[in-house]
Design an enzyme around this catalytic site. Sequence first.
Site: not given
Length: 397
Positions: A130, A211, A246
């Site tokens: 990412w 993460d 999310k």
Amino acid sequence: MFEHVVPYAGDPIFRIAAQFQADQREKKVNLTIGLYFEDDGSVPLLSCTQIAEKQWAEQKQPRTYLPMEGLATYRDAVQRLVFGADSEAYQSKRIATIQTLGGTGALKVGGDLLHEAYPDSQMWISDPAWDNHHSIFGGCGIKTNKYRYFDSQTQGVDFEGMLADISALAEHSFVLLHPCCHNPTGADLSNDQWLQLIAVLKEKKLIPFLDMAYQGFGQGLDEDAFAIREMAKAGLEFLVANSFSKNFSYYAERCGGLSIVCKDQAQADQVLGKLNAWVRKNYSNPPAHGGHAIATVLDSDELYQSWLADVTAMRARIHAMRHAVYDRLNELAPAYDASYMIKQQGMFSYTGLSIEQIMRLREEFGVYMLDSGRISVPGLTTQNVDYYAQSLAAVVS
Ligand code: LMR
């Protein structure tokens, strides 16, 4: 005064998401940014957070500052969700947790603390990554590097390469890991592989930073935290960033957490003080609204059950879309191996398409994915999945 300021080219993810929005065609598919969509294409507003927000609003509390570390109820709820209420680390109070501005805020504050504690250490990040991981830690003054992660042949994890690269790192190197739903590939380690990796991290005295932005989107809330819980059990000291963007569909409220698992309670208290110092320097203290809502949901049996049902439904829908694409592509383009759709898990998959194929999908079919070939699976719905499969079949045949 500012002529020398280099223009910002924009973030690769947000830029393509904006291109999608600007596309005037009626038939188009948004597989760009990691947003969960319902089957009707809307972004859900969960009833549990609506109820909790209403309760908080009705209390008419004055908006004084929160403590730098955030709400106590929120921080406790983060620990229970991430580590499990029965975990030894939680029960012996050796985890320092702060409420952060989303997962990104957790990465930033954690990076600042790591760089201060180990100024010569470097960060190692999966390849591919990412992209923002490199930007965030670079912004903390940490040099970032890559370890091997993805095998484009198997479309899974290159575990041998990963283990070899990580084994070779200097003591106290920082290693960024995704406990579940790897972004951008969707390729995750098996539980056995995690156990092997944890042994290496421990033996080499490395500092893991996990993460977890998609807890609940892979196998389940507890299952997705396997690596974190095993690491705590194995006695490692490490950092965890978690996000509710999310799994609570709560993107704009910026609710996340940073937890640092320490040797004992005294050290956790000391680390919490240091985290507060970094929060103070960065943004002083977190906002209250979202934090109250999340803490209310996680502390209430009824609202928690409602949330659990929502997360379960989100995960099931992603799973169903993965299988729908796989099945349809087997019919439409049998020579194309679409098994990655069902081998990879969580929000994202790596299609392995060439940039020419990706551009053709975008221009000819209005199907938008990132230039890397990453798709955000929840952009698929029962309405557009067949169109997506047909478009993909057209560019790969
Ligand atoms: C993504 O990767 O699409 C999400 O994590 C959103 C973001 O902030 O990049």
